[in-house]
Design an enzyme around this catalytic site. Structure first.
Site, PDB file in Angstrom:
ATOM      1  N   GLN A   1      -7.342  -0.058   5.406  1.00 44.41           N
ATOM      2  CA  GLN A   1      -8.158  -1.128   4.854  1.00 44.41           C
ATOM      3  C   GLN A   1      -7.924  -2.370   5.702  1.00 44.41           C
ATOM      4  O   GLN A   1      -6.853  -2.972   5.671  1.00 44.41           O
ATOM      5  CB  GLN A   1      -7.782  -1.361   3.393  1.00 44.41           C
ATOM      6  CG  GLN A   1      -7.893  -0.079   2.555  1.00 44.41           C
ATOM      7  CD  GLN A   1      -9.312   0.315   2.233  1.00 44.41           C
ATOM      8  OE1 GLN A   1     -10.038  -0.435   1.599  1.00 44.41           O
ATOM      9  NE2 GLN A   1      -9.714   1.503   2.678  1.00 44.41           N
TER      10      GLN A   1
ATOM     11  N   GLY B   1     -11.214  -3.848  -7.179  1.00 44.79           N
ATOM     12  CA  GLY B   1     -11.200  -2.910  -6.053  1.00 44.79           C
ATOM     13  C   GLY B   1     -11.630  -3.550  -4.741  1.00 44.79           C
ATOM     14  O   GLY B   1     -12.081  -4.707  -4.695  1.00 44.79           O
ATOM     15  N   HIS B   2     -11.531  -2.775  -3.673  1.00 44.92           N
ATOM     16  CA  HIS B   2     -11.867  -3.315  -2.349  1.00 44.92           C
ATOM     17  C   HIS B   2     -13.346  -3.658  -2.245  1.00 44.92           C
ATOM     18  O   HIS B   2     -14.195  -3.007  -2.821  1.00 44.92           O
ATOM     19  CB  HIS B   2     -11.437  -2.370  -1.225  1.00 44.92           C
ATOM     20  CG  HIS B   2     -11.961  -0.971  -1.296  1.00 44.92           C
ATOM     21  ND1 HIS B   2     -11.619  -0.015  -0.394  1.00 44.92           N
ATOM     22  CD2 HIS B   2     -12.786  -0.370  -2.177  1.00 44.92           C
ATOM     23  CE1 HIS B   2     -12.224   1.106  -0.700  1.00 44.92           C
ATOM     24  NE2 HIS B   2     -12.929   0.933  -1.769  1.00 44.92           N
ATOM     25  N   ASN B   3     -13.602  -4.756  -1.529  1.00 49.96           N
ATOM     26  CA  ASN B   3     -14.960  -5.205  -1.235  1.00 49.96           C
ATOM     27  C   ASN B   3     -15.715  -5.740  -2.441  1.00 49.96           C
ATOM     28  O   ASN B   3     -16.912  -6.021  -2.339  1.00 49.96           O
ATOM     29  CB  ASN B   3     -15.791  -4.088  -0.577  1.00 49.96           C
ATOM     30  CG  ASN B   3     -15.205  -3.658   0.736  1.00 49.96           C
ATOM     31  OD1 ASN B   3     -14.382  -2.734   0.778  1.00 49.96           O
ATOM     32  ND2 ASN B   3     -15.537  -4.346   1.779  1.00 49.96           N
TER      33      ASN B   3
END
Lengths: 338, 338, 338
Positions: free
Chosen positions: C209, C250-252
């Site tokens: 990531q 979460g990511h993004n």
């Protein structure tokens, strides 16, 4: 190593060993290093028969001692010492504690940063890199593992076990015989904001949380659990409350004595929960409601209103094949439109 | 900086670069500092086309290199090196790892408290303020960031990455190539109590948790996740299991190889989960049940019984306007009374 | 101790004190040490009447000062200084901040490990055992409590409060006036894997990531909350966002300005949430969807599709006696089979 004699002493804190008179001196000094189930225990391990469904495993068990009711006493193998009690599971619970490894360190680690105004009781263990703030009190025989932060003015009772990386906020009160597991956050600031239309704050003015967290005796708090400090009054956890991991206890919540709360449950602010409740995993309880004594909530129950009558409550729907679920969920939606 | 040559070496661990023969020496030494999407990548960044829906972004991409299938090869701009593979997304996954920052420190920080009986492998990094207990083993090339606590007798394999503030309880076994993220709790005491009517304990006698946590190879554990130690037997996480943040894994749970578990899922004690399952976010699984291999559970599913057949399962109801929901929820309640 | 004069200055940052001209010099210097509710406050405490339901407690209140609207001014007891404002609850919020204990330490604790390349602003507090990485910037007047880890290249703005045991991953950007509570994880690696049929990886190839976490100004993040770094692009939290404990971001994910998120909510990867949303506790939002501005989600709502219209949404079923629930749940299952 733990002897039968030590096991007996511990178990008899709760219930008598019915056949104690029959246990001879040689057996009393027999030593054990651990526990095991009937099928896996060795002659150095203690086992128990709590559930009659496992009776078939008894005859061939290699365990060195077995906790058992009088009913099955004559089926204990010759190789095992039988310890006859009314409640073998409860006896096992007490006995198990003798085998547990309790503290990371003995004594006070030189790297710990302890305020000169802190008052540390006798035979307290404080591990590496702990930070103990001004005017903190820690009672005798308590063990604080590594990296624990205790902010100013907090009191921790005697015989507590605080595992590594716990943070306890200022002015908290922790009773005696309390166990707090790794990474729990006690006394963080509660989630309180006053709405405002002022565009410079986009709607939220922080309310500083000036209450405390007050925890009774014999409480157990799991890893990653959060118990927030009160806004004005205190957040209160009664005695003999047991709380699992990843539980959220919001500001100003009050939890009655003896209540058990399973993992991932969330209790919003100002909720009052009665005594001896059993709250399943991942239950959600909305703010400002009250739940009376002796309520059981099954896992994932959504509680949106006060519960005024003891008993068992549930909500939700259960797993089904996804294709069928899609149809059922669509029909549920339609129920709201008809 | 990473060269095309290095990218190729990494990607070919999983699949061939189909056009490798066409990449010239100058291109092989071209350097990259990062990755980017087709629309944002610069000439120093690697990009990829995994989803044909994004084909329109390819022609104008400024990326310095693009991972792509043979089908779209002729649409790659002249300014980019094309790397043709069967599975560009998988190739990107492998390549991305070359750009990641892996450890906080190199070497062993002088502030770490490491027991003399601990056995530390070659080229291990241990960050500031770590506490490594007696008889701990850490395998070669593992990196332990800051503030990690590893209790006594725990074994950590080689090539592991343990991020800051992780706590690993005593006697745990962690395999090779395991990654554990910040603030996770591995091997905390499970939530086990024997009920008692003794008013002096208000109903709960603690059962000391004497089992271990045993984790296989290539496992990934997210931040704030809790994996509790077993009561008597062990809690077991198979190899190639990937677990997201804020997940609860209760005592004595067994998770099969290759299973993926999204954030906020809770798995109660003694659950057995098969291989290659995919468990969505915030799923709840009740204790003492079994889920077979190759089961998919969608997010927020409530599992109250064993699942004996592979396939996809769901539960719950989905978001709808609150006014309509109120009516539907009332009708659901009535379903139980008719 | 805080004087009426100091209270007035703070409150008037948001709204005028309507009766300021009537407060005499002696009253202006009256001192307060805390806040209390109308029923419990002493003469050294500030109280407020925000909800007319509590009017009956006003006449007998022992509070030393009361924040109140003009409507109830004449009912304030003689012993209390009345401070008349349009919005007493908002005034109380601002006033409460004057009584809060803000930082664990003053100055920079000698045990902190701070990279030589870190840039630390004026009057920054850094507590014991903090680890501040290479090229980290910390703005003036920020307070970092004990055991905080800030990885390389991260920038923290001015006037921030970071509580103990927070971990902030490398390359993060934290705005000004941000408050992050104990044990939060900011910038851990997101949960991203490329599926593969290669049996040697059992299905999962890690995607490193490489994006950042970027957090605006005046943001509040609760204990145990996780905000993962982006996969390629960044995870973005707007200004004036307030997030409770145990929340997963979460990511993004991108969260718009002024949105509030209650405890235990989970937001899967790549979700876009608008401005001024109010998200109840334990809500679940599936990945890759979009929620527009001004949406309200009640607690435990399951959101599986984008919400394109502002308004209030809910899902789930509510607690009912378990025997009735069993019947209702069975009928729900049948809805999917008919």
């Amino acid at each position: 190593m733990i002897t039968i004699e030590q096991l007996i002493t511990r178990i008899e804190q709760r219930q008598p060993i019915i056949n104690k008179a029959d246990i001879d001196a040689e057996q009393l000094h027999q030593e054990f290093d651990s526990v095991g189930s009937l099928t896996t225990a060795t002659h150095k391990q203690l086992s128990f028969l709590a559930d009659p469904n496992y009776i078939s495993s008894l005859a061939s068990s290699q365990a060195g001692a077995v906790l058992i009711t009088a009913e099955y006493f004559d089926q204990v193998p010759q190789t095992a010492v039988a310890l006859v009690v009314a409640n073998p599971y409860l006896a096992y619970a007490g006995a198990s504690q003798l085998f547990a490894r309790e503290s990371l360190f003995n004594g006070i680690h030189p790297s710990a940063v302890i305020s000169e105004s802190a008052v540390i009781g006798e035979q307290v263990n404080i591990g590496a890199f702990c930070v103990i703030g001004d005017n903190v009190h820690i009672g005798a025989h308590s063990s604080i593992d590594a990296h624990v932060v205790v902010e100013a003015n907090t009191a921790i009772g005697h015989n507590c076990v605080i595992k590594s990386h716990v943070v306890i906020g200022h002015d908290s009160v922790i009773g005696n015989h309390v166990r707090i597991h790794a990474n729990a956050s006690i006394g963080s600031e509660g989630f309180g904001f006053a709405p405002t239309r002022d565009p410079s704050t986009m709607g939220w003015e922080r309310i500083a949380q000036l209450g405390r967290v007050v925890i009774g005796d014999h409480v157990r708090i799991g890893s990653q659990t959060c118990i927030d400090r009160g806004a004005i009054d205190d957040t209160i956890v009664g005695s003999y409350v047991v709380i699992d991991n990843l539980v959220q206890v919001g500001h100003n919540v009050r939890i009655g004595d003896g209540t058990a709360i399973a993992a991932k449950t969330g209790i919003a602010g100002s909720v009052i929960i009665g005594k001896r409740c059993i709250i399943g995993g991942d239950v959600g309880i909305t703010g400002h409601i009250e739940i009376v004594d002796d309520v059981i909530l099954s896992g994932m129950t959504m509680v949106t209103k006060s519960i005024k009558k003891s008993g068992s409550y549930s909500s939700g729907t259960v797993a089904m094949p996804t294709a069928e679920w899609r149809r059922a969920a669509v029909r549920f939606r339609k129920l709201g439109r008809d």
